[in-house]
Write an enzyme that holds these catalytic residues in place. Structure first.
Site, PDB file in Angstrom:
ATOM      1  N   HIS A 199     -68.556 -41.972  32.189  1.00  0.00           N
ATOM      2  CA  HIS A 199     -69.967 -41.610  32.395  1.00  0.00           C
ATOM      3  C   HIS A 199     -70.838 -42.847  32.413  1.00  0.00           C
ATOM      4  CE1 HIS A 199     -69.016 -41.482  28.103  1.00  0.00           C
ATOM      5  NE2 HIS A 199     -70.243 -41.937  27.884  1.00  0.00           N
ATOM      6  N   HIS A 216     -74.774 -44.147  31.550  1.00  0.00           N
ATOM      7  CA  HIS A 216     -76.013 -43.852  30.821  1.00  0.00           C
ATOM      8  C   HIS A 216     -77.183 -44.462  31.593  1.00  0.00           C
ATOM      9  CE1 HIS A 216     -74.018 -43.085  26.782  1.00  0.00           C
ATOM     10  NE2 HIS A 216     -73.075 -43.818  27.344  1.00  0.00           N
TER      11      HIS A 216
HETATM   12  P1  5GP Z   1     -70.276 -42.954  24.978  1.00  0.00           P
HETATM   13  O1  5GP Z   1     -70.389 -43.338  23.534  1.00  0.00           O
HETATM   14  O2  5GP Z   1     -68.946 -42.314  25.238  1.00  0.00           O
HETATM   15  O3  5GP Z   1     -70.616 -44.039  25.950  1.00  0.00           O
HETATM   16  O4  5GP Z   1     -71.414 -41.875  25.240  1.00  0.00           O
HETATM   17  C1  5GP Z   1     -71.302 -40.552  24.895  1.00  0.00           C
HETATM   18  C2  5GP Z   1     -72.703 -39.988  24.921  1.00  0.00           C
HETATM   19  O5  5GP Z   1     -72.614 -38.594  24.854  1.00  0.00           O
HETATM   20  C3  5GP Z   1     -73.576 -40.452  23.739  1.00  0.00           C
HETATM   21  O6  5GP Z   1     -74.738 -41.100  24.224  1.00  0.00           O
HETATM   22  C4  5GP Z   1     -73.902 -39.161  23.010  1.00  0.00           C
HETATM   23  O7  5GP Z   1     -75.217 -39.131  22.528  1.00  0.00           O
HETATM   24  C5  5GP Z   1     -73.680 -38.108  24.079  1.00  0.00           C
HETATM   25  N1  5GP Z   1     -73.254 -36.812  23.566  1.00  0.00           N
HETATM   26  C6  5GP Z   1     -72.364 -36.590  22.564  1.00  0.00           C
HETATM   27  N2  5GP Z   1     -72.182 -35.255  22.419  1.00  0.00           N
HETATM   28  C7  5GP Z   1     -72.958 -34.649  23.352  1.00  0.00           C
HETATM   29  C8  5GP Z   1     -73.184 -33.284  23.689  1.00  0.00           C
HETATM   30  O8  5GP Z   1     -72.623 -32.347  23.104  1.00  0.00           O
HETATM   31  N3  5GP Z   1     -74.054 -33.036  24.703  1.00  0.00           N
HETATM   32  C9  5GP Z   1     -74.694 -34.044  25.385  1.00  0.00           C
HETATM   33  N4  5GP Z   1     -75.539 -33.704  26.351  1.00  0.00           N
HETATM   34  N5  5GP Z   1     -74.498 -35.356  25.075  1.00  0.00           N
HETATM   35  C10 5GP Z   1     -73.636 -35.642  24.077  1.00  0.00           C
END
Ligand code: 5GP
Length: 145
Positions: free
Chosen positions: A107, A109
């Site tokens: 993903h 951001h």
């Molecule tokens: P990563 O740490 O993998 O780059 O980002 C994961 C993102 O997913 C984080 O920014 C976190 O806030 C978001 N996130 C975690 N759980 C959920 C969820 O249940 N729903 C949504 N919409 N975002 C989530």
């Protein structure tokens, strides 16, 4: 989680894609879903994911999928700018646990930035108000070209 390994089809984003847990959608097409981050690092923090790839990270993603994801990310970032008038936008993408990744479905951001407003910690933003998130998603969607 290392950089390589099997895709966990029960990760949160896979469950969102299957409609098993709710998300606040901004827009989608047949290849991508764009939705609000539930624990935003800034107001308007948006996520872009593929619906068609099981890539866990940038290293694994098919180039043609990446190409569409990046176009979708740019389209969304332009709408975020129009809708929320940030002074800057941080585009972030994490790979592997040691790289800061917490959900192992690739993903991007999109994090709007305003000078003088500190960014909340990654994954430490606290849960956003769903009503506010819905309003933001509608504002961003209305600004899409
Ligand atoms: P990563 O740490 O993998 O780059 O980002 C994961 C993102 O997913 C984080 O920014 C976190 O806030 C978001 N996130 C975690 N759980 C959920 C969820 O249940 N729903 C949504 N919409 N975002 C989530």
């Amino acid at each position: 989680m290392s950089l390589h390994g099997p895709y966990d089809s029960d990760n949160i984003f896979a469950r969102i894609l299957r409609g098993e847990i709710p998300s606040v959608k901004v827009w989608e097409d047949n290849q991508v879903l764009v939705f609000m981050d539930a624990f935003p690092q800034s107001r308007g923090h948006t996520l872009v994911i593929s619906k068609v790839s099981q890539a866990r990270n940038l290293l694994e993603v098919e180039p043609e999928v990446l190409s569409h994801l990046m176009a979708a990310t740019q389209r969304t970032a332009r709408a975020v700018e129009k809708a929320l008038s940030p002074e800057g936008i941080s585009l972030m993408q994490f790979n592997g646990e040691a790289g800061g990744q917490t959900v192992f479905h690739l993903h991007f951001h999109i994090v709007p930035r305003w000078s003088g407003t500190a960014l909340k910690g990654h994954g430490q933003g606290g849960m956003a108000d769903p009503t506010d998130q819905q309003a933001l998603a509608e504002q961003i969607a209305a600004a899409l070209d």
